[in-house]
Design a protein around this motif. Structure first.
Motif, short mmCIF file in Angstrom:
data_model
loop_
_atom_site.label_atom_id
_atom_site.label_comp_id
_atom_site.label_asym_id
_atom_site.label_seq_id
_atom_site.Cartn_x
_atom_site.Cartn_y
_atom_site.Cartn_z
N SER B 288 0.83 -0.86 0.30
CA SER B 288 -0.21 0.23 0.05
C SER B 288 0.48 0.95 0.29
O SER B 288 0.37 2.41 -0.73
N GLY B 291 2.07 1.88 -3.10
CA GLY B 291 0.81 2.24 -4.34
C GLY B 291 0.35 1.86 -4.87
O GLY B 291 -0.24 1.75 -5.84
N ARG B 292 0.26 0.66 -4.28
CA ARG B 292 -0.46 -0.71 -5.08
C ARG B 292 -1.90 -1.20 -4.29
O ARG B 292 -1.39 -0.89 -2.94
N ARG B 293 -1.92 -2.32 -5.08
CA ARG B 293 -3.37 -2.65 -3.33
C ARG B 293 -2.72 -3.06 -2.90
O ARG B 293 -1.67 -4.24 -2.69
#
Ligand SMILES: Cc1cc2nc3c(=O)[nH]c(=O)nc-3n(C[C@H](O)[C@H](O)[C@H](O)COP(=O)(O)O)c2cc1C
Ligand code: FES
Lengths: 173, 592
Positions: B288, B291-293
Motif C-alpha cells: 500500500s 502505491g499498490r493494492r
C-alpha cells in the motif's frame, strides 16, 4: 471481497456535474516522478472533488504515466475512494464490534428509513450520503456515528435522527 | 500561590462526548470574568466512561472532574475556582475526595500510556519535561552501540503488540543483520481491529513517544527513513503527528547527525491509509505504501530482508514502539520485572461493550480477565449476567465467563482459542447472541478479504451465508459440521493471517456455546433474545394504552386495535422487524 463497488456501466456524462480538472495541476506537479505516488494522487483528487471523476482518471493517466488499470484497480480496492459524487454531508455509521454489540443496526435502520436511502446511497436532495464503516476509534462511546468531521457518541435512534434533522434545517435556511 | 491550571481532555473520544464545548465554556468565562487561571489541553487518560474530563490543579492538589458539560463547567468555576471549594459529587479522582470510580486506576501500571492525558500532546516541551527524548540522549551520551540497544530490547522481553507477539528485539536484530544502503522503519498505525482504539489514543495523546520509538529503532537497525502508516479514519491523530513532526524537525530531533551522533540521519513521513483492514498485515501495508493494492504476499522473504522498495524494513505496532523509550530510559530489567515468564511488561486493553467503565486500561501481563472486567471495568452494565468476552477482534475468539480466571498473557489467551491480538476486549452480557457475533465477524472478514486466496475469498462467504441462515431461523441439520469443515479448510489454505484466523470467532463460539447454535437450528430460538427473525412479539394487555404508535409504525399492518383499545399482533403477518418494540413508550411489547 474488497472489490465490489465496480460501477456496472460507464456513468453518463450529464448526470455528474462537470469538474474543473485544472485544479489537479498542483497536485500532479507535487507528486510527479515520486515513488509511491499513486494513492496520494487519488486521495488528493478525491479531496478536491469529493470523488474521483472519470475524466480525472484519464488526466492522471495522461500526465503521470500510471496505467488506467492500475489507477482503477487501486481506486476500487480501497474503501475510501468514491467513483460517484457524494452528498454534501457524509454520515459514517460505525458498525465495529463495540457498536454492533450496542445495537447500532437499529440506529442505522432508523436513519436510512428517515432519509429514504440505502446504505451507501445519497439522499434525493443531495445533502447526505450514508455509509457504514468499521470502527471510528471511539468504541467506549458506542454506538457512534460521524457526520463529516464530528463524532457523536452514545446515540439512540431518536438522537441520531434529531442530529440529522438539525443539519437539514440549517441547510434549508 | 501558583496559578490554577484547568486541563481539558481533548482526545477524539472526549471531543465526541462534548469536550470541545466544555473547553470553550471555560475559555469564555475566563475572558468574560477576567479570571486568572491557565487553560490547557491534554488527551485521553482512558476514562472514557466519564468524558468529558477536566482536571483542576491548584495549591491544594489535583482534582479530576468527570462528565463536565458547559453547565457543570460554570458551576466548577463558580465554586472551585472562585471560592476554592471543590465539588465532591463531580470528582472522579483526587487525593482528598475518594470516589467510586477510582477503582478504575487501581492495578494499572502505565508505561505505554505514561503520558496520555498527563500532558499537552501538541507541546514538545511538556514531553521533554516528562523524560521525553531522554532515551535517545542516553544512548548518544553513553555512546551505546546499536547492538547494545538491540540487546536491551531483547532483555526487556518485549513482544509485538500488533497481534503477532513476536520478540521485538529479535526482529530488530534480523533487520540490523541485513546489509543494505537503505533501510526503513515502519510504524503500523492501521489499527484495524474494530473495537480497539489504544493506538489512536497513543497517537493523539503522546505522538512524540511514537517518534522517539521510531528514532531508536532507526538507530538500532541502521535505517534513515521512517513511515507512519495511519488510518485515514483518525484525522486528529494525523494532525497531532504532523505537529509533532514539525516540532521535532525544528528542534533538530529529526534530520541529519541527530543528537550528536555523527552519520545518524533519520526522518519520518506519514502515509494515510485508504480504508482496508488487510493493510494492517505487514506485506500488504508495504504494498500500500508503494502505491499498490494492499494484497499480502508470501513470506519469506520477510520484510527484515526485503521490505519497502525491496529494502530491509522493520515494522512495529504503535504500542510496541512507545514502550521502547521507556525501556531504554529505565532499563530492560525494570520492564522485565513486570508480567509473566513469557509475556513481559504491560498491555493496554480497550474495554468496550456491555461494561460499566469502558475505556483504556494498561495492566501488567498476568492479571486475570475477571479482574480487568470487574475490578477495573466495574462489572457489567445494568448488573446483567456476564456471558463472554471477545478478545483479538476478527482474528480472535470469545472467552466464556467460566474461563474468566484466565490470565492475560500470550500463551494463556491462545490456549482458550482466542488470541491476545491488539487488546480489544468487547464484553458481552446475556442479551448478546454469540451466533450473531460470529456472523458479524465473518461479515467483516468476508468483506475485507483481499480476494487473493480462494478459500479466504469464497470460503468466508459460504460461512457467512450459513451463519446468516442460522440467525434467520433457516438453519439445517449438518450446518455446524459444514461450518467446522469450511473453517478448517480456510485456515489451512490461506496465505496471510486474515484468512488463517478468520474462522476463529466461529470456532470458539462453537466450542463454548454449541448449545446456542443448536437452539437456533433445531428449536428456531435465540436464547439471548437478540436474533430478530427468531422472536415472537406480543402485546401485554396490562401495559398497552392503545396509543396506536405501534399500529402506525408496523410496515405490514400486522397490528390490530383502534385508539384506546388493547392492540393485538397477528403472528401470521408479523415479519419480526421490531419496529413496534422500539416505538412503544410503555414497554407493552413483549419479546419471547
Ligand atoms: C489481517 C491482519 C491485520 C493486521 N492488522 C494490524 C494492525 O491493524 N495493526 C498492527 O499493528 N498490526 C496488525 N497486524 C500485524 C502485522 O502484520 C504485524 O505483525 C505487526 O504490525 C508487527 O508489529 P509488532 O511486532 O510490533 O506487533 C495485522 C495482521 C494481519 C494478518
Ligand atoms: S466499534 Fe464503533 S467506534 Fe469502535
Amino acid at each position: 471481497m474488497r472489490i465490489k463497488r465496480i460501477v456496472p456501466a460507464p456513468p453518463l456524462q450529464d448526470v455528474f456535474p462537470s469538474v474543473d480538472l485544472s485544479q489537479m495541476d498542483a497536485l500532479i506537479a507535487r507528486y510527479k516522478g515520486k515513488k509511491g505516488k499513486l494513492i496520494p494522487l487519488l486521495q488528493g483528487t478525491q479531496a478536491l472533488f469529493g470523488y474521483i471523476p472519470r475524466e480525472a482518471f484519464l488526466k492522471l493517466n495522461r500526465e503521470t504515466g500510471l496505467s488506467l488499470s492500475e489507477l482503477y484497480g487501486v481506486a476500487t480496492f480501497y474503501a475510501q475512494f468514491r467513483l460517484t459524487p457524494s452528498g454534501k454531508h457524509i454520515i459514517k455509521m460505525c458498525h465495529g464490534t463495540a457498536c454492533h454489540v450496542q445495537n447500532v443496526t437499529a440506529i442505522t435502520d432508523e436513519l436510512l428509513d428517515f432519509l429514504e436511502v440505502k446504505d451507501g446511497g445519497t439522499t434525493a436532495d443531495g445533502l447526505f450520503t450514508v455509509e457504514t464503516v468499521a470502527c471510528l476509534g471511539c468504541c467506549s462511546l458506542a454506538p457512534v456515528m460521524m457526520v463529516d468531521e464530528e463524532t457523536h457518541g452514545k446515540l439512540t435512534p431518536k438522537e441520531a435522527v434529531k442530529i440529522i434533522k438539525e443539519i437539514r434545517r440549517n441547510e434549508i435556511q | 500561590m501558583k496559578k490554577t491550571k484547568v486541563i481539558v481532555g481533548l482526545g477524539s473520544c472526549g471531543i465526541a462526548a462534548g469536550a470541545g464545548k466544555t473547553y470553550q465554556e471555560f475559555d469564555r468565562i475566563r475572558k468574560a470574568d477576567r479570571l486568572d487561571f491557565e487553560l490547557r489541553k491534554t488527551s485521553c487518560v482512558g476514562m472514557c466512561f466519564r468524558e468529558p474530563l477536566v482536571e483542576i490543579i491548584d495549591d491544594s492538589g489535583s482534582y479530576l472532574y468527570g462528565q463536565v458539560d458547559p453547565s457543570k463547567a460554570d458551576e466548577i468555576i463558580e465554586k472551585h475556582i472562585k471560592n476554592f471549594s471543590p465539588i465532591p459529587e463531580y470528582i472522579v479522582q483526587s487525593e482528598k475526595y475518594p470516589s467510586a470510580d477510582e477503582s478504575f486506576f487501581e492495578g494499572q501500571v502505565k508505561i505505554a500510556l505514561r503520558n496520555c492525558g498527563y500532558m499537552d500532546p501538541e507541546n514538545i516541551e511538556e514531553y521533554e519535561a516528562r523524560s521525553g527524548y531522554a532515551a535517545i540522549r542516553k544512548i548518544a551520551g553513553n555512546h551505546l552501540s546499536p547492538e547494545t540497544v538491540i540487546q536491551m530490547v531483547i532483555d526487556s522481553g518485549l513482544r509485538g503488540r500488533g497481534g503477532g507477539g513476536f520478540q521485538t528485539g529479535l526482529k530488530w536484530k534480523f533487520a540490523r543483520n541485513y546489509d543494505a544502503p537503505q533501510k526503513y522503519v515502519i510504524c503500523n498505525a492501521d489499527e484495524g481491529d474494530p473495537g480497539a482504539f489504544m493506538d489512536r489514543s497513543i497517537l493523539e495523546g503522546d505522538p512524540h513517544s511514537v517518534l522517539e520509538g521510531m528514532i531508536l529503532c532507526g538507530y538500532s537497525i541502521g535505517a534513515s527513513e521512517g513511515y507512519i502508516y495511519c488510518r485515514a479514519e483518525y484525522p486528529l491523530a494525523i494532525k497531532r503527528l504532523n505537529i509533532a513532526l514539525d516540532q521535532a524537525r525544528t528542534k533538530g530531533y529529526l534530520g541529519k547527525d541527530l543528537f550528536g551522533i555523527r552519520g545518524f540521519h533519520f526522518d519520518i513521513r506519514i502515509k494515510e491509509g485508504a480504508g482496508a483492514f488487510v493493510c494492517g498485515e505487514e506485506t500488504a501495508l508495504i504494498a500500500s505504501i508503494e502505491g499498490r493494492r494492499g494484497m499480502p504476499r508470501r513470506r519469506p522473504p520477510f520484510p527484515a530482508q526485503s521490505g519497502l522498495w525491496k529494502s530491509p524494513t522493520n515494522i512495529n505496532n504503535v504500542e510496541t514502539l512507545v514502550n521502547i523509550p521507556w525501556i531504554i530510559f529505565n532499563g530492560p530489567e525494570a520492564y522485565a520485572r513486570l508480567g509473566t515468564e513469557k509475556s513481559k511488561g504491560t498491555k493496554v486493553f480497550a474495554l468496550t461493550g456491555k461494561i460499566k467503565h469502558g475505556g483504556l486500561v494498561e495492566v501488567p501481563m498476568g492479571i486475570t480477565i475477571k479482574d480487568i472486567i470487574y475490578k477495573l471495568g466495574g462489572g457489567i452494565q445494568g448488573d446483567k449476567k456476564f456471558k463472554a468476552v471477545q478478545l483479538g477482534g476478527p482474528s480472535g475468539g470469545c472467552v466464556p465467563e467460566y474461563l474468566s480466571h484466565t490470565i492475560v498473557d500470550y500463551d494463556s489467551v491462545t490456549a482458550t482459542g482466542a488470541i491476545m491480538g491488539s487488546g480489544g476486549m468487547v464484553v458481552m452480557d446475556e442479551t448478546t447472541c454469540v451466533v450473531d457475533i460470529a456472523r458479524f465477524f465473518l461479515d467483516f472478514t468476508q468483506k475485507e478479504s483481499c480476494g487473493k486466496c480462494t478459500f479466504c475469498r469464497i470460503g468466508t462467504k459460504r460461512m457467512l451465508e450459513i451463519l446468516t441462515r442460522i440467525t434467520e431461523g433457516e438453519g439445517q441439520e449438518g450446518d455446524i459440521e459444514l461450518l467446522e469443515e469450511l473453517a478448517q479448510n480456510i485456515k489451512d489454505s490461506s496465505l496471510c493471517g486474515l484468512g488463517q484466523t478468520a474462522p476463529n470467532p466461529v470456532l470458539t463460539t462453537l466450542k463454548y456455546f454449541r448449545d446456542e447454535y443448536e437452539a437456533h437450528i433445531r428449536d428456531k430460538k435465540c436464547p439471548a433474545l437478540s436474533c430478530k427473525k427468531l422472536l415472537t412479539y406480543q402485546v401485554d394487555p396490562e401495559k398497552c394504552t392503545g396509543c396506536m404508535s405501534c399500529t402506525k409504525g408496523c410496515p405490514v399492518d400486522a397490528i390490530e386495535g383502534g385508539k384506546r383499545e388493547t392492540h393485538f399482533i397477528h403472528q401470521d403477518i408479523c415479519i419480526q422487524c421490531g419496529v413496534c418494540f422500539t416505538r412503544c413508550k410503555f414497554g407493552a411489547i413483549q419479546i419471547s
